[in-house]
Design a protein around this motif. Structure first.
Motif, PDB file in Angstrom:
ATOM      1  N   SER A   1      66.880  -2.860 -24.050  1.00 12.69           N
ATOM      2  CA  SER A   1      65.748  -3.775 -23.854  1.00 12.69           C
ATOM      3  C   SER A   1      65.097  -4.067 -25.207  1.00 12.69           C
ATOM      4  CB  SER A   1      64.714  -3.147 -22.912  1.00 12.69           C
ATOM      5  OG  SER A   1      64.039  -2.083 -23.551  1.00 12.69           O
ATOM      6  N   ALA A   2      64.382  -5.169 -25.276  1.00 15.21           N
ATOM      7  CA  ALA A   2      63.674  -5.535 -26.503  1.00 15.21           C
ATOM      8  C   ALA A   2      62.649  -4.451 -26.861  1.00 15.21           C
ATOM      9  CB  ALA A   2      62.991  -6.883 -26.343  1.00 15.21           C
ATOM     10  N   ALA A   3      61.977  -3.900 -25.864  1.00 21.21           N
ATOM     11  CA  ALA A   3      60.982  -2.854 -26.107  1.00 21.21           C
ATOM     12  C   ALA A   3      61.630  -1.610 -26.717  1.00 21.21           C
ATOM     13  CB  ALA A   3      60.265  -2.490 -24.803  1.00 21.21           C
TER      14      ALA A   3
ATOM     15  N   CYS B   1      60.878  -0.274 -30.518  1.00 22.29           N
ATOM     16  CA  CYS B   1      60.284   1.053 -30.710  1.00 22.29           C
ATOM     17  C   CYS B   1      61.220   2.005 -31.461  1.00 22.29           C
ATOM     18  CB  CYS B   1      59.843   1.635 -29.371  1.00 22.29           C
ATOM     19  SG  CYS B   1      58.440   0.727 -28.670  1.00 22.29           S
ATOM     20  N   GLU B   2      62.506   1.943 -31.207  1.00 24.75           N
ATOM     21  CA  GLU B   2      63.453   2.792 -31.947  1.00 24.75           C
ATOM     22  C   GLU B   2      63.529   2.375 -33.416  1.00 24.75           C
ATOM     23  OE1 GLU B   2      67.226   3.210 -29.917  1.00 24.75           O
ATOM     24  OE2 GLU B   2      66.197   3.491 -28.010  1.00 24.75           O
ATOM     25  N   SER B   3      63.492   1.067 -33.667  1.00 29.00           N
ATOM     26  CA  SER B   3      63.487   0.575 -35.047  1.00 29.00           C
ATOM     27  C   SER B   3      62.200   0.987 -35.752  1.00 29.00           C
ATOM     28  CB  SER B   3      63.621  -0.947 -35.068  1.00 29.00           C
ATOM     29  OG  SER B   3      64.821  -1.351 -34.473  1.00 29.00           O
ATOM     30  N   LEU B   4      61.081   0.876 -35.059  1.00 32.61           N
ATOM     31  CA  LEU B   4      59.802   1.284 -35.633  1.00 32.61           C
ATOM     32  C   LEU B   4      59.797   2.770 -35.963  1.00 32.61           C
ATOM     33  CD1 LEU B   4      56.878   0.825 -36.464  1.00 32.61           C
ATOM     34  CD2 LEU B   4      56.235   1.047 -34.046  1.00 32.61           C
ATOM     35  N   ALA B   5      60.320   3.592 -35.060  1.00 33.67           N
ATOM     36  CA  ALA B   5      60.381   5.033 -35.310  1.00 33.67           C
ATOM     37  C   ALA B   5      61.194   5.329 -36.571  1.00 33.67           C
ATOM     38  CB  ALA B   5      60.982   5.757 -34.102  1.00 33.67           C
ATOM     39  N   ALA B   6      62.312   4.637 -36.739  1.00 38.52           N
ATOM     40  CA  ALA B   6      63.143   4.841 -37.938  1.00 38.52           C
ATOM     41  C   ALA B   6      62.399   4.424 -39.201  1.00 38.52           C
ATOM     42  CB  ALA B   6      64.451   4.066 -37.805  1.00 38.52           C
ATOM     43  N   LEU B   7      61.688   3.317 -39.149  1.00 39.60           N
ATOM     44  CA  LEU B   7      60.920   2.867 -40.308  1.00 39.60           C
ATOM     45  C   LEU B   7      59.783   3.825 -40.639  1.00 39.60           C
ATOM     46  CD1 LEU B   7      60.784  -0.945 -39.540  1.00 39.60           C
ATOM     47  CD2 LEU B   7      61.940   0.147 -41.488  1.00 39.60           C
ATOM     48  N   LEU B   8      59.144   4.352 -39.614  1.00 37.99           N
ATOM     49  CA  LEU B   8      58.046   5.303 -39.838  1.00 37.99           C
ATOM     50  C   LEU B   8      58.548   6.614 -40.445  1.00 37.99           C
ATOM     51  CD1 LEU B   8      55.975   4.672 -36.600  1.00 37.99           C
ATOM     52  CD2 LEU B   8      55.246   4.162 -38.942  1.00 37.99           C
ATOM     53  N   GLU B   9      59.784   6.977 -40.162  1.00 35.93           N
ATOM     54  CA  GLU B   9      60.364   8.209 -40.712  1.00 35.93           C
ATOM     55  C   GLU B   9      60.941   8.017 -42.112  1.00 35.93           C
ATOM     56  OE1 GLU B   9      63.223   9.767 -37.964  1.00 35.93           O
ATOM     57  OE2 GLU B   9      61.757   9.917 -36.353  1.00 35.93           O
ATOM     58  N   ALA B  10      61.242   6.794 -42.495  1.00 35.95           N
ATOM     59  CA  ALA B  10      61.882   6.521 -43.787  1.00 35.95           C
ATOM     60  C   ALA B  10      60.932   6.855 -44.940  1.00 35.95           C
ATOM     61  CB  ALA B  10      62.317   5.063 -43.859  1.00 35.95           C
TER      62      ALA B  10
END
Length: 110
Positions: free
Chosen positions: A29-31, A35-44
């Motif tokens: 889903s788009a959500a 959210c998974e992409s955001l989590a990866a960016l926040l961890e980078a």
């Protein structure tokens, strides 16, 4: 429009900016993808600042929770049509910015 924005970047006095767009395939889903992409960016470790424009009405709770858990020291700004409350991020109302970009004054809305 998406192809025109994807991968575009610029640098100015505030820093370096990159815009990323990606299509949503029927396997997720788009959500979930957002959210998974955001989590990866926040961890980078390389990412110091994030400016997020998402569908806050649909998955805003998940976005706010991810931001609250993010490593301290990251500067995260959520752009939305309504004020966002929580911790780990700044909130900006997107409507004002869009109106300004389109040349619409607040007097015209009355």
């Amino acid at each position: 429009m998406i192809a025109e924005l994807d991968g575009q970047a610029f640098k100015d006095a505030l820093g370096e900016f990159q815009m990323s767009c990606c299509p949503v395939e029927p396997i997720v889903s788009a959500a979930d993808l957002f959210c998974e992409s955001l989590a990866a960016l926040l961890e980078a470790k390389e990412v110091e600042r994030l400016m997020i424009v998402g569908n806050m009405e649909e998955y805003g709770d998940r976005v706010r929770n991810l931001c609250a858990k993010a490593e301290r020291g990251k500067e995260v700004t959520l752009f939305a049509m309504q004020p966002q409350t929580g911790r780990g991020f700044y909130s900006e109302i997107l409507g004002y910015s869009l109106m300004s970009a389109l040349g619409i004054s607040h007097e015209e809305l009355k």
